[in-house]
Motif scaffolding. Structure first.
Motif: not given
Lengths: 369, 171
Positions: A345-369
């Motif tokens: 329903r579009g309600h936020k149930v969680g979140g993940v912040d970004r690791p410091d070592s991730l490239p600054p222009k990293a774009l999320l393109i997928g997720y695998a459980p």
């Protein structure tokens, strides 16, 4: 003198025949994935956020909403795949919610970023090189396989797309040649052509392949979401009626940003739709239909996540949306506020912040459980 | 997210600026259809980001130049020309005829590295300063100067019979 070079260049440039490219640009815009906005660092890039933090949404009205919240209230323990345009070339890799970052490919100067796709199970990723070679890499062993070589003269309207089984890759080999590569043995099996471009692969109720695509009509922005089954029959998705009912008659789908394995949930970018800032509940008919078959639309996104109770959180573009397969039908969005996990329903149930070592222009393109 | 008026605004922009963009694209690609592809793709990117653009033309032009440097089709075309081998026409040395002179320049441009071609077009066709060129290509002014020098040197080597070409300079 440079004046001579200038005059020669000016004379040479006049050899081009001016034409109106407005309609062609509309068509191209439809075909482009939302991730194309990262071209050469020109456009804004979503900055992904670090560490991990969890919030649980307040209970929803009705049993279904509560059930969804409960189902989605699980850690995102899988891999988040990113693509980053760095000074050293394209970088592909993944990170986890506990901050682990693994770069799989760095300096991928020949990699066409708009063709990078991660298999639904996270086991492989595929991409096309500038020379037109289709490659697949095993993310566990690191083994590369060159599956095919494209003719770069052909204006492809569908980038390689993974089938839900994560073993086959749907490709357009030529203008009228489509089919599946089996990555286990490299064999190619010809298939029907999708009715439109930007095709995604789903599983039909009978287990056969089903292609979801966007077909352009005429030279304007008009387009329709099409469904093509393995017997070659195509029809307009009933989702179109719902989309236009909700967005107005001038709203047309331009891209399939994400889709679940059955094709029953899609996130679409819309062209020409009325601006939405969210705040609307899902229409009743969507709620009623969402658990039914493929052609009964369940949820859609239009760049904004419009069907949410919490509009303030999405007051901006959502740059990536991932629909992991699973019973909770959760949606992962990467926007200016970081990565969020939303329930149906579009309600936020969680979140993940970004690791410091991730490239600054990293774009999320997928997720695998 | 574009609103309902975006299509109209975009159409006005595209129709007004496409001829100019096409001329630069033609110099970058040396081919009518590739030039159309390049401009079309850049316009499409502009369309997708329309409501966030302060200057659609600057954005479109920037995208176009970056695509030119990176785009596979440009490389594909070059490879295809190379594959033609003997069928490829020899550079025309009779530069007294304007068309022959243009064709010779076109071939010389296509033989340049994409970034060198970009700086030549920006500096000597669009008449942009070193600073503007650097900003547009997202590189340093020093890089623009060095790429320009290399490009001019390469052009001189490929067009040794052209009057005054040896006098091209960084001025």
């Amino acid at each position: 003198m440079t004046d001579e070079l200038k005059s020669d260049l000016a004379a040479l440039a006049e050899r081009v025949t001016p034409i109106d490219l407005t309609a062609a640009a509309h068509r191209t815009a439809r075909r482009a994935r939302i991730r194309d906005a990262m071209v050469a660092g020109v456009a804004g890039i979503a900055v992904l956020a670090t560490g991990i933090m969890w919030t649980t949404a307040s209970p929803q009205a009705g049993d279904q909403g509560a059930a969804e919240d409960a189902a989605a209230d699980a850690p995102m323990s899988g891999r988040f795949f990113f693509l980053a345009d760095t000074d050293d070339g394209m970088q592909f890799g993944w990170w986890t919610a506990d901050g682990e970052v693994e770069t799989v490919l760095a300096g991928g100067g020949e990699l066409l970023y708009s063709t990078v796709r991660v298999a639904p199970d996270g086991g492989h990723f595929s991409y096309v090189t500038e020379d037109g070679e289709l490659r697949v890499q095993d993310l566990d062993s690191g083994k590369h396989t060159a599956l095919d070589s494209y003719s770069t003269d052909v204006d492809m309207c569908t980038a390689p797309a993974w089938a839900p089984d994560s073993q086959r890759l749907f490709v357009q080999r030529d203008t009228d040649e489509f089919g599946f590569f089996d990555i286990t043995d490299g064999s190619f099996t010809e298939s029907v052509a999708p009715a439109g471009c930007d095709a995604a692969v789903a599983v039909a109720p009978d287990g056969s392949d089903r292609l979801i695509s966007i077909a352009v009509e005429g030279d304007g922005p008009q387009s329709r979401l099409m469904v093509t089954d393995s017997d070659g029959t195509s029809e307009v998705s009933p989702l179109m009626d719902l989309l236009q009912q909700h967005e107005g008659r001038d709203g047309y789908p331009s891209d399939i940003v994400a889709m679940d394995s059955t094709g029953s949930q899609l996130c679409l970018t819309m062209f020409g739709a009325k601006p939405r800032k969210g705040g609307d509940e899902l229409p009743d008919e969507v709620q009623d239909l969402k658990q039914q078959s493929h052609d009964q639309p369940a949820r859609y996104c239009d760049g904004f996540v419009s069907q949410t109770d919490d509009s303030a959180r999405y007051d901006g573009l959502v740059r990536a949306v991932v629909l992991p397969t699973g019973p909770n039908h959760s949606v992962i969005t990467a926007g200016d506020q970081g990565i969020e996990l939303d329930n149906y329903r579009g309600h936020k149930v969680g979140g993940v912040d970004r690791p410091d070592s991730l490239p600054p222009k990293a774009l999320l393109i997928g997720y695998a459980p | 997210m574009p609103d309902a008026s975006t299509a109209v605004e975009f159409a006005e922009f595209a129709r007004a600026r496409t001829p100019t963009l096409l001329r630069s694209a033609y110099l970058l690609t040396g081919d009518q259809f590739l030039a159309e592809d390049l401009v079309q793709t850049a316009l499409a990117r502009a369309l997708r980001n329309w409501q966030r653009l302060d200057s659609p033309e600057a954005y479109t032009r920037t995208v176009m130049y970056h695509l030119q440097i990176r785009w596979w089709r440009i490389r594909s075309r070059r490879n295809r020309a190379d594959a033609l081998g003997g069928a490829r026409p020899e550079p025309v040395m009779d530069n007294t005829a304007p068309i022959a002179r243009q064709l010779a320049l076109q071939q010389a441009l296509l033989a340049l590295a994409p970034k060198q071609r970009a700086v030549i077009v920006l500096r000597y066709f669009e008449d942009r300063s070193v600073r503007e060129t650097a900003k547009l290509l997202h590189c340093s002014e020093g890089t623009v100067k060095s790429q320009t020098a290399k490009a001019l040197a390469n052009l001189r080597r490929q067009l040794p019979h052209t009057d005054n070409f040896a006098q091209w300079s960084l001025v």
